[in-house]
Design a protein around this motif. Structure first.
Motif, mmCIF file in Angstrom:
data_model
loop_
_atom_site.group_PDB
_atom_site.id
_atom_site.type_symbol
_atom_site.label_atom_id
_atom_site.label_comp_id
_atom_site.label_asym_id
_atom_site.label_seq_id
_atom_site.Cartn_x
_atom_site.Cartn_y
_atom_site.Cartn_z
ATOM 1 N N ALA A 187 85.214 -5.170 -13.739
ATOM 2 C CA ALA A 187 85.154 -6.337 -14.622
ATOM 3 C C ALA A 187 84.496 -7.544 -13.972
ATOM 4 C CB ALA A 187 86.553 -6.691 -15.108
ATOM 5 N N ASP A 190 80.600 -7.194 -14.202
ATOM 6 C CA ASP A 190 79.993 -6.802 -15.480
ATOM 7 C C ASP A 190 79.191 -5.514 -15.343
ATOM 8 O OD1 ASP A 190 79.350 -6.810 -18.163
ATOM 9 O OD2 ASP A 190 77.570 -8.064 -17.881
ATOM 10 N N THR A 191 79.744 -4.551 -14.675
ATOM 11 C CA THR A 191 79.099 -3.250 -14.584
ATOM 12 C C THR A 191 79.541 -2.384 -15.758
ATOM 13 O OG1 THR A 191 80.885 -2.490 -13.160
ATOM 14 C CG2 THR A 191 78.911 -3.320 -12.085
ATOM 15 N N ARG A 192 78.902 -1.225 -15.887
ATOM 16 C CA ARG A 192 79.240 -0.334 -16.984
ATOM 17 C C ARG A 192 80.458 0.509 -16.623
ATOM 18 N NH1 ARG A 192 74.216 2.772 -19.421
ATOM 19 N NH2 ARG A 192 74.005 3.523 -17.266
ATOM 20 N N THR A 205 79.152 -1.882 -21.064
ATOM 21 C CA THR A 205 79.402 -2.956 -20.106
ATOM 22 C C THR A 205 80.758 -3.594 -20.380
ATOM 23 O OG1 THR A 205 78.375 -4.665 -21.469
ATOM 24 C CG2 THR A 205 76.928 -3.452 -19.968
ATOM 25 N N THR A 206 81.337 -4.142 -19.349
ATOM 26 C CA THR A 206 82.615 -4.828 -19.532
ATOM 27 C C THR A 206 82.457 -6.047 -20.440
ATOM 28 O OG1 THR A 206 82.255 -6.067 -17.470
ATOM 29 C CG2 THR A 206 83.546 -4.042 -17.324
ATOM 30 N N ALA A 207 81.288 -6.697 -20.386
ATOM 31 C CA ALA A 207 81.068 -7.861 -21.247
ATOM 32 C C ALA A 207 81.079 -7.467 -22.724
ATOM 33 C CB ALA A 207 79.742 -8.530 -20.895
ATOM 34 N N SER A 208 80.472 -6.327 -23.060
ATOM 35 C CA SER A 208 80.445 -5.912 -24.464
ATOM 36 C C SER A 208 81.842 -5.576 -24.962
ATOM 37 C CB SER A 208 79.514 -4.706 -24.640
ATOM 38 O OG SER A 208 80.056 -3.537 -24.027
ATOM 39 N N ARG A 210 84.671 -6.986 -23.737
ATOM 40 C CA ARG A 210 85.368 -8.264 -23.870
ATOM 41 C C ARG A 210 84.971 -8.962 -25.180
ATOM 42 N NH1 ARG A 210 87.997 -10.462 -19.434
ATOM 43 N NH2 ARG A 210 87.717 -12.549 -20.302
#
Length: 214
Positions: A187, A190-192, A205-208, A210
């Motif tokens: 997290a 922001d890696t997959r 990705t962790t951003a997607s 979130r």
């Protein structure tokens, strides 16, 4: 809507169909489940599953270190009722003494965060059979409703992981599930991460993920 790790109880007709189509070596286990009215567990949908089919599974207690899992594809109409995975608070009663105090501390720290159990601890709590071994993990499901709850839940698991063999998944809206340990490690960068959906496995990705809570 069914989710992985949900508990599913078959109707009488559903059990009749499952027993009629069972391999001979599985019949005794299925009859035991039917007679005790124990639930089956919703599994990931297989690519060859016909429309209207629900993919269920039955895991037997380990035998000489081996784990036997029986796959049971059934028509959705064969399910009498379905419930979410067992709350950790209910499953904790089946835990060995070495986990009792750390589990109590975890539950106390969870406050309004709902943790559910699946895997060996939950199955032992449901059936009373001997699923847990010295090497067993505690498989947990955590379904955050907000970014704040996501971050608080991950911190909770990180805090108690040194005292307990915590494993399991974070479940995002839509059923996207990520191993919480993989999320913990990825997290910040922001890696997959590997995502398990109801019928597929993918990377995201962790951003997607979130963003699903934002």
């Amino acid at each position: 809507m069914y989710s992985r790790h949900d508990r599913a109880w078959l109707s009488d007709a559903g059990w009749a169909g499952a027993l009629a189509g069972a391999a001979p070596e599985h019949a005794a286990a299925l009859e035991q489940w039917r007679s005790h009215d124990w639930p089956l567990i919703v599994a990931r949908r297989t690519p060859d599953a016909a429309p209207g089919t629900l993919c269920l599974g039955l895991a037997l207690p380990p035998d000489a270190g081996r784990k036997l899992r029986i796959a049971l594809p059934v028509n959705e109409h064969a399910v009498a009722r379905i419930e979410a995975a067992l709350p950790l608070r209910a499953a904790a009663a089946a835990a060995p003494a070495r986990w009792a105090d750390p589990l109590a501390a975890l539950l106390a720290g969870a406050s309004s965060i709902t943790l559910r159990a699946y895997g060996s601890l939950a199955l032992q709590a449901i059936t009373g059979l001997g699923y847990l071994t010295e090497s067993s993990d505690i498989d947990l499901l955590f379904t955050p409703a907000s970014l704040q709850e996501l971050d608080a839940g991950v911190q909770l698991l990180k805090t108690h992981a040194p005292q307990l063999p915590l494993d399991g998944e974070i479940v995002f809206p839509g059923g996207a599930a990520v191993a919480w340990k993989e999320w913990r490690d990825a997290a910040a960068n922001d890696t997959r991460v590997l995502v398990k959906d109801a019928d597929a496995v993918r990377l995201a990705t962790t951003a997607s993920l979130r963003d699903l809570l934002g």
